[in-house]
Design a protein around this motif. Structure first.
Motif, PDB file in Angstrom:
ATOM      1  N   VAL A  87      79.260  19.795   2.051  1.00 56.58           N
ATOM      2  CA  VAL A  87      80.116  20.732   1.780  1.00 56.58           C
ATOM      3  C   VAL A  87      80.366  21.482   0.289  1.00 56.58           C
ATOM      4  N   GLY A  88      80.120  20.031  -0.537  1.00 55.55           N
ATOM      5  CA  GLY A  88      80.394  20.615  -2.035  1.00 55.55           C
ATOM      6  C   GLY A  88      79.227  21.511  -2.427  1.00 55.55           C
ATOM      7  N   TRP A  89      78.167  21.233  -2.082  1.00 56.05           N
ATOM      8  CA  TRP A  89      76.933  21.933  -2.329  1.00 56.05           C
ATOM      9  C   TRP A  89      76.910  23.520  -1.892  1.00 56.05           C
ATOM     10  N   ALA A  90      77.361  23.321  -0.654  1.00 53.27           N
ATOM     11  CA  ALA A  90      77.624  24.768  -0.034  1.00 53.27           C
ATOM     12  C   ALA A  90      78.472  25.689  -0.825  1.00 53.27           C
ATOM     13  N   PHE A  91      79.397  25.136  -1.342  1.00 50.81           N
ATOM     14  CA  PHE A  91      80.632  26.105  -2.239  1.00 50.81           C
ATOM     15  C   PHE A  91      79.978  26.157  -3.576  1.00 50.81           C
ATOM     16  N   GLU A  92      79.118  25.052  -4.051  1.00 47.51           N
ATOM     17  CA  GLU A  92      78.596  25.344  -5.479  1.00 47.51           C
ATOM     18  C   GLU A  92      77.585  26.198  -5.266  1.00 47.51           C
TER      19      GLU A  92
END
Length: 202
Positions: free
Chosen positions: A45-50
């Motif tokens: 999820v963090g990668w997606a927003f990053e």
């Protein structure tokens, strides 16, 4: 982040192609039984927003609905940068958080619920069957947003995933299982997405 991951991230950012605004991930209850599975999910999820997305949908298919309450409790506690909403079988309230989680609420079940709702309204005289269109269906979906990009790890099948919403989505099947999924695998998926020409059914 390792050297190779940094290289993939740079290639992604230098590409003129857009990132997917809405990323969906399809996993199974078995994936979440693996050690470190929830940490990987938080990282995903963090990668997606990053890397440019503003919405993430996580679909967890289950074989035994008895595990749903346990999974729901764990998934509501995800440590991610945006608000999370979880929906289970039987839920009808629309999800509108930046991170949406579906547990055991398969596409067939969701679509059948919409059909039942429409049939009830027609029977009550509140809706003319000749006037029913795609918008009427979309207004009644629990997960109304259409993903741009669907990632499935480990197998080339979608496990009854968002039948209506994903009709024009780009599908990506990884060559690694969820327990082995890393940032480089997500970046490879994004690079593949950037190389595609979306046709939206045309």
């Amino acid at each position: 982040m390792g050297l190779y991951d940094s290289y993939l991230a740079l290639r992604f950012r230098l590409d003129d192609a857009d990132a997917p605004e809405h990323v969906a991930l399809v996993i199974t209850e078995r994936d979440l039984l693996e050690q470190g599975a929830y940490e990987t999910l938080e990282a995903f999820v963090g990668w997606a927003f990053e890397f440019g997305s503003d919405r993430v949908t996580i679909s967890v298919s289950v074989l035994d609905e008895a595990v749903v309450p346990t999974l729901a409790r764990e998934l509501r506690d995800l440590d991610v940068p945006q608000r999370v909403e979880v929906r289970e079988p039987g839920d009808t309230e629309r999800a509108d958080a930046p991170v949406q989680v579906s547990i055991g609420l398969g596409g067939k079940r969701e679509f059948a619920s919409v059909v039942q709702s429409l049939a009830t309204e027609v029977e009550e005289g509140a809706l003319d069957p000749d006037d029913i269109d795609a918008a009427d269906i979309e207004q009644r979906l629990v997960f109304p947003d259409e993903p741009d990009f669907v990632v499935k790890t480990g197998a080339e099948r979608l496990s009854d995933f968002m039948i209506w919403q994903s009709v024009y989505a780009e599908l990506y099947f990884t060559d690694v299982n969820w327990r082995d999924f890393r940032k480089r695998d997500y970046l490879r998926a994004l690079r593949d997405y950037q190389d595609r020409q979306r046709r939206f059914g045309r």
